[in-house]
Design an enzyme around this catalytic site. Sequence first.
Site, mmCIF file in Angstrom:
data_model
loop_
_atom_site.group_PDB
_atom_site.id
_atom_site.type_symbol
_atom_site.label_atom_id
_atom_site.label_comp_id
_atom_site.label_asym_id
_atom_site.label_seq_id
_atom_site.Cartn_x
_atom_site.Cartn_y
_atom_site.Cartn_z
ATOM 1 N N THR A 1 -8.521 6.515 -2.654
ATOM 2 C CA THR A 1 -9.851 6.027 -2.769
ATOM 3 C C THR A 1 -10.867 7.112 -2.762
ATOM 4 O O THR A 1 -12.208 7.132 -3.550
ATOM 5 C CB THR A 1 -10.396 5.019 -2.193
ATOM 6 O OG1 THR A 1 -10.094 5.184 -0.760
ATOM 7 C CG2 THR A 1 -9.502 3.619 -2.702
ATOM 8 N N LYS B 1 -9.253 13.707 4.110
ATOM 9 C CA LYS B 1 -8.296 12.559 4.040
ATOM 10 C C LYS B 1 -7.614 12.617 5.178
ATOM 11 O O LYS B 1 -7.525 13.595 5.951
ATOM 12 C CB LYS B 1 -7.443 12.410 2.789
ATOM 13 C CG LYS B 1 -6.975 13.610 2.621
ATOM 14 C CD LYS B 1 -6.137 13.875 1.197
ATOM 15 C CE LYS B 1 -6.854 13.642 0.064
ATOM 16 N NZ LYS B 1 -7.045 12.412 -0.900
ATOM 17 N N ARG B 2 -6.939 11.602 5.798
ATOM 18 C CA ARG B 2 -6.009 11.786 6.754
ATOM 19 C C ARG B 2 -5.031 12.809 6.435
ATOM 20 O O ARG B 2 -4.789 13.297 5.410
ATOM 21 C CB ARG B 2 -5.154 10.379 7.093
ATOM 22 C CG ARG B 2 -5.973 9.469 7.490
ATOM 23 C CD ARG B 2 -6.514 9.742 8.889
ATOM 24 N NE ARG B 2 -5.370 9.871 9.985
ATOM 25 C CZ ARG B 2 -4.997 9.034 10.743
ATOM 26 N NH1 ARG B 2 -5.651 7.808 10.877
ATOM 27 N NH2 ARG B 2 -4.118 9.064 11.621
ATOM 28 N N HIS C 1 0.695 -1.189 -0.115
ATOM 29 C CA HIS C 1 -0.040 0.093 0.015
ATOM 30 C C HIS C 1 0.597 1.332 -0.012
ATOM 31 O O HIS C 1 0.288 2.352 0.002
ATOM 32 C CB HIS C 1 -0.864 -0.007 1.272
ATOM 33 C CG HIS C 1 -2.134 -0.737 1.103
ATOM 34 N ND1 HIS C 1 -3.142 -0.424 0.618
ATOM 35 C CD2 HIS C 1 -2.316 -2.009 1.342
ATOM 36 C CE1 HIS C 1 -4.213 -1.340 0.547
ATOM 37 N NE2 HIS C 1 -3.687 -2.475 0.976
ATOM 38 N N LYS D 1 0.040 14.353 1.374
ATOM 39 C CA LYS D 1 -1.082 14.665 1.161
ATOM 40 C C LYS D 1 -1.404 16.255 0.790
ATOM 41 O O LYS D 1 -2.421 16.539 0.046
ATOM 42 C CB LYS D 1 -2.392 14.091 1.789
ATOM 43 C CG LYS D 1 -2.424 12.525 2.014
ATOM 44 C CD LYS D 1 -3.665 12.020 2.730
ATOM 45 C CE LYS D 1 -3.464 10.773 3.016
ATOM 46 N NZ LYS D 1 -4.327 9.879 1.811
HETATM 47 C C1 LIG Z 1 -12.388 6.870 1.344
HETATM 48 C C2 LIG Z 1 -11.799 7.285 2.839
HETATM 49 C C3 LIG Z 1 -10.544 7.420 3.030
HETATM 50 C C4 LIG Z 1 -9.435 7.398 1.890
HETATM 51 O O1 LIG Z 1 -9.195 8.689 1.310
HETATM 52 P P1 LIG Z 1 -8.230 9.091 0.601
HETATM 53 O O2 LIG Z 1 -8.656 10.503 0.312
HETATM 54 O O3 LIG Z 1 -8.035 8.043 -0.451
HETATM 55 O O4 LIG Z 1 -6.921 9.075 1.381
HETATM 56 C C5 LIG Z 1 -10.126 7.900 4.486
HETATM 57 N N1 LIG Z 1 -11.070 7.929 5.327
HETATM 58 C C6 LIG Z 1 -12.426 7.629 4.982
HETATM 59 C C7 LIG Z 1 -13.300 7.718 6.266
HETATM 60 C C8 LIG Z 1 -12.777 7.101 3.775
HETATM 61 O O5 LIG Z 1 -14.043 6.975 3.814
#
Ligand SMILES: *Cc1c(COP(=O)(O)O)cnc(C)c1O
Length: 804
Positions: free
Chosen positions: A651, A543-544, A355, A549
């Site tokens: 995602t 996102k985190r 990952h 990021k």
């Molecule tokens: C989809 C999702 C993520 C992943 O988000 P990215 O933008 O791909 O880092 C993280 N946390 C939650 C709660 C999500 O639904």
Amino acid sequence: MTNWTVEEFMEDIRKETETQFQKEVSEASHQEIYFAISAIVNHQIDKDWEKTNKLYKNKKPKQVYYLSMEFLIGGLLKSNLLHHQMLDVCNTALEKLGLEPEEIYKQEHDPGLGNGGLGRLAACFLDSMASMRYPGHGFGIRYRYGLFEQRIINGYQTELPDYWLDNEYPWERRKPEEAIEIIFGGTVHMHKKYDGSLEFNYENTDKVLAVPYDIPIVGYQNQIVNTLRLWSAEHTSAESPLEFKDYYHEIDHQHTIEQISGFLYPDDSSHEGKHLRIKQQYFLVAASLKQIIREFKNNGNNDLQKLHEKVVIQINDTHPSLAIPELMRILMDEEGFSWDNAWMVTTKTFAYTNHTIMSEALEKWPTDMIQHLLPRLYMIINEINERFCQGIWFDHPELRLEIPKMAIIADNQVHMARLAIVGSFSVNGVAKLHTEILKQQEMKEFHQLYPGRFQNKTNGITHRRWLLMVNPRLSDVISETINDRWIYRPRELTHLLRHIHDKPLLTSIGKIKQQNKQELANVIYRMTGIKVDEQSIFDVQIKRLHEYKRQLLNVFHIMYLYNELKDNPTLDITPRTFIFGAKAAPSYYFAKEVIKLINTMAEIINHDPTIHDKLKVVFLENYNVSLAEKIIPATDLSEQISTASKEASGTGNMKMMMNGALTIGTLDGANIEIKNLVNESNIFLFGLRAEEVYHYYHSGEYQAYEEYQTDERITQIMNQLRDGLYGYYEFKDIYYHLLSTNDSYFVMKDFADYVETQQCVDQVYRNKDEWLSKSLINIAHSGKFSSDRTIKEYASSIWKIDNI
Ligand SMILES: *Cc1c(COP(=O)(O)O)cnc(C)c1O
């Protein structure tokens, strides 16, 4: 399948509240109604679950087991209703009873058993496997405390414990009779038996009981129910306190048991070599393998030599990779296999998903820690390493010099990714670019050694939750336009392309976005007291929080716009609402400073009357699956702005695209594949490419200090961070960090291109028709990113399984 009438459903709600709480519906609390409806759904689930288990028992198909330290499953009431074709009936029944359906659904406490993308992926995969009738199940840990609950206090993140089991969790079933004993520590003694074979005996070990809690994974309207089995650590009842050999050790051990399934480590994309974490990993792996073998035998198979014909185990990142030496141990020590036979079976059973390539995330465990905690496993890992290194030395002389880079044990550390690659028959990356980087850079020696072992499986998301469930209005319009077959075959969303000039369709998509934005605006007002302009661009980054990021790049853009508006209050810009949601790991100081910075900018901008509400900044606390479900349908612009090469896939990008958002992003992770589908004219691209990022790292040509001094906009922003924002707050640490790391994530380097690209966004948004048709094109191509496609690829080219 059930065909409930609204009246029948209302009657059932009445009956359940009566039997469970001895109350009339009108007297019951929202929570009690939630439990009542869960019980109704559970009756249905239990029937299908039993049927599915029987089906598997009779047909004995090859099974997939997905091992993961995280499953971010989100709320289950609404999705289980949807998957049982009861959602509409339930909504109407609740309304007729004078209740607001959403008020009931939000009674459910999200099980926060994951950090972010990796855990959510595991949940989407389970959904797709069940919905496509694949015999696939999850194994994980039932942490008593999930990921912390985030509160923003004075602009700072504070962490509260997430005790999600406060009330009963209606979706789990405890199975104490299937508990499994797990052994840690102690000393190993080797004996040669009369026939020459070796026997291993253990002394002074610590025992932990793994008790399963099963959660049903309900397929979409297909009567299939698979299983997510979460293990909880409990005391074994065997030994009485009087027999304690070492009282203090025993007290310590009892405490450890409480901790093993105590909490989820809050680090995403980083690795800390904590004792407890490796105990959690071994606990998951040992319990799951025992269960897998038990099931294999219960199905009438007694030849473990053929395990791989009936079982495939996918390990989600390296976290469960101790399963490889653990299976070796079981086959040799408990089943009498020779090394070679055990190795053959093991390496035909495991497949590993990588990952990340970020070095701080790669798991490495000190050898003495593993030796102390898992003495027998350590012997096996050592032997795997010896044989592996010798194999290179003798059979691949061209790679001899690379042995130090490839050895599983090096510098007194066990390198888990190397163990996972060597012990698996398949290694996959999660987007095309990511897989190429694995093959050509990060793992190139392994790719050379094992050509054909590496493959790509671009991530996906379940369109049932992330479109059908969260955006019913858009789903209805899509179904009215192209028929509802897309629900079973999401690729058919491309049929929307035939309607690209359908004005009324575009208008209704625009209207739906507007309604969703209105609803999010209400959520924002309730959560923060901020009133946002629903006509403004909803510019979203959720996102985190991580340096890679680049939430900071987004903030730089906001600061830039604000500075411009302060100079020229009549500046003609399209009003924007910047929306953030992000948790930072509690020990990640830089990330927490960025949260404070976002909140500080929000404080300043939202209260400045001179900019006439052209900008608003909103930070929504405690980002999790249920908050994502509210934000995503309302997003206009999806921020996917990681430093190229750093985001393995993403995602969030897919979820927002599927709901009609346009992406502003770098050529990173799955953004590249989004671009290839929608075409460059329907995505806003900017910034360094992955090769350029690598080039700057290697050449040392980039000078952040120069960038800071030459671009006046950056100079101003950086000086504001250093000296105080508008005479008040200071963010010296961010300023010094950027310069002292030579801006290692290229925030300043990509700034100019980012701003320019944001100006394009501003212009395109003014042309409603143009924006909407781009939005439609994005929706139309999003079917490719259904996790149904991803799972089909895993099934056919890794797992070699068929659906039932
Ligand atoms: C989809 C999702 C993520 C992943 O988000 P990215 O933008 O791909 O880092 C993280 N946390 C939650 C709660 C999500 O639904």
